[in-house]
Design a protein around this motif. Sequence first.
Motif, PDB file in Angstrom:
ATOM      1  N   ARG A 102       0.818  -1.215   0.000  1.00 13.74           N
ATOM      2  CA  ARG A 102       0.000   0.000   0.000  1.00 13.74           C
ATOM      3  C   ARG A 102       0.851   1.264   0.000  1.00 13.74           C
ATOM      4  O   ARG A 102       0.557   2.236  -0.688  1.00 13.74           O
ATOM      5  N   GLU A 103       1.921   1.237   0.787  1.00 12.04           N
ATOM      6  CA  GLU A 103       2.668   2.470   1.026  1.00 12.04           C
ATOM      7  C   GLU A 103       3.738   2.745  -0.024  1.00 12.04           C
ATOM      8  O   GLU A 103       3.952   3.893  -0.397  1.00 12.04           O
ATOM      9  N   PRO A 119      -8.571  -2.841   2.661  1.00 18.02           N
ATOM     10  CA  PRO A 119      -8.486  -1.461   2.150  1.00 18.02           C
ATOM     11  C   PRO A 119      -7.165  -1.215   1.432  1.00 18.02           C
ATOM     12  O   PRO A 119      -6.102  -1.641   1.870  1.00 18.02           O
ATOM     13  N   GLY A 120      -7.252  -0.509   0.316  1.00 23.05           N
ATOM     14  CA  GLY A 120      -6.064  -0.093  -0.402  1.00 23.05           C
ATOM     15  C   GLY A 120      -5.406  -1.176  -1.226  1.00 23.05           C
ATOM     16  O   GLY A 120      -4.307  -0.970  -1.752  1.00 23.05           O
ATOM     17  N   PRO A 235      -1.386  -2.326  -5.164  1.00 20.52           N
ATOM     18  CA  PRO A 235      -2.060  -1.186  -4.518  1.00 20.52           C
ATOM     19  C   PRO A 235      -3.212  -0.678  -5.365  1.00 20.52           C
ATOM     20  O   PRO A 235      -3.134  -0.634  -6.592  1.00 20.52           O
ATOM     21  N   SER A 236      -4.298  -0.313  -4.711  1.00 18.54           N
ATOM     22  CA  SER A 236      -5.416   0.295  -5.425  1.00 18.54           C
ATOM     23  C   SER A 236      -5.185   1.808  -5.509  1.00 18.54           C
ATOM     24  O   SER A 236      -4.302   2.355  -4.865  1.00 18.54           O
ATOM     25  N   GLY A 237      -5.965   2.470  -6.329  1.00 18.26           N
ATOM     26  CA  GLY A 237      -5.860   3.920  -6.441  1.00 18.26           C
ATOM     27  C   GLY A 237      -4.752   4.392  -7.364  1.00 18.26           C
ATOM     28  O   GLY A 237      -4.481   5.590  -7.440  1.00 18.26           O
ATOM     29  N   ARG A 238      -4.088   3.447  -8.056  1.00 20.31           N
ATOM     30  CA  ARG A 238      -2.990   3.841  -8.949  1.00 20.31           C
ATOM     31  C   ARG A 238      -3.224   3.286 -10.353  1.00 20.31           C
ATOM     32  O   ARG A 238      -2.288   3.061 -11.109  1.00 20.31           O
TER      33      ARG A 238
END
Length: 487
Positions: A102-103, A119-120, A235-238
């Motif tokens: 995630r990070e 999440p994430g 990771p999600s959101g990318r």
Amino acid sequence: MLTLICRHFLARSSYYYALTAIALLVMMPTFSFVPEGEHLEQIRQRDFITLHTRNTPTTYYEGRHGPTGFEYELMRRFADRLGVSLNIDASHHPESVLPAVREKGDLGAAALPLLTDTPGIHYTRPIINMQPLVVYRRGLNGITEPSDLVGLSLGTLSGAGTSKALRELQEDYPELSWRESHELEVAELLAQIEDGRFDAAVIFEHQFRINRLFFKNVEHGFPLGDPVSMAWAVPSGRGLGLLKAANRFLEDLQQTGALDQLVARYFGHDDYLEYVGTRTFLTHLDARLPRFTEDFKQAAENTGFDWKLLAAIGYQESHWDPEAVSPTGVRGLMMLTRPTAKEMDIENRRDPAQSIDGGSRYLRSIMDRLPSDITGDDRLFMAMAAYNVGLGHLYDARKIAEMRDGDPDSWADVREALPLLQQREWHSKTRHGYARGGEPVIYVRNIRRYYEMIEYVERSRQQFFQLEQTPVNADPLLMFELIPPLD
């Protein structure tokens, strides 16, 4: 046998593939303001992909020829597909992989269970299914069903996916309790069963299949709950570009059968050795091998072989008994014939140092006589087979392999041809005739397995038994979180 094991390992849970595929659809966002290929494009621009994984026999470790492991091999092929190099961070425990992905990371591959509420994180399609398995200390009788776990000192790894089966079981047996480790790995947990700190544990079946060889006092119990799917995490959101590329890659592996082959290679050879024979080997590893280790190392220095390979051959030949004698007069630790001993200038076949020296140089002489087109491990395995059955019969098997449209320079094809030397239909077409061709196949197979065990034990003594160095006043159970009974 490997094919059957592999098919069973993968195909028995197609039902769960369907369920997890549905879960993946639910997890997929229907829209995103992030360009779909943003993350994937970043990876390609920097020319490497970072893998977060675990240093274990089932995921990633340094082997004889460099990095190896089931998930490492998958990721190496995926990186090749993307046209980038592979950057590995193998410092993780199961619980630390997902935060790292995630990070700062690109992908997590660490025997991760596919979860629907992380999440994430997006998960790829399922890779294989992992069956939770109860294992217990030898001597505890009647550990055959879930109710037998109540009252036992029970452990598992936190974040590995095995806790799910225990929590489901606790609904039926509220008095059940267990401890979850946030720091240890499977081998360390099995070591704690052996030394009495735990009565039993829940790990995955494929993990036990790899590790059982080194924990002779830990027994196979029973499957607990349903299998869970192993998947990779991104990771999600990318953007979804990396996820889609990984899914296409995994789908291709499954459709071409390459995934089945990798499963067989890494998890399908547990039946090579009968389990009681394995326990005998481990006993001899401690009691006998140390007497001859320096002789094997000296022979390795003289011939260029790995000393552990020479030791594995010695065990296959005589169980490291320098006084061994066969009914045909072959004798000594490396079981040299009289003509071979004479050829190698060995005066006393019962002298272990001479026997090891002679056997090692004889193996080297066989290697040097093989055709130059045979390379790599194929060359080594054929030399070992010839050590057992004779170079003439090996050449006959290579001829049969060629007659069957196989590759005479490939051990896989020659291995299939060797047993045919027992059939008149085939050995009548060869120069040297009949041979018990199935024996060198088993011979090479066993030596490879003995070698793996010696290498693994040598590496594991420090890597997996750090608990023995725990200060006397320290409580090992502080590494575990207690999961109490339900109120």
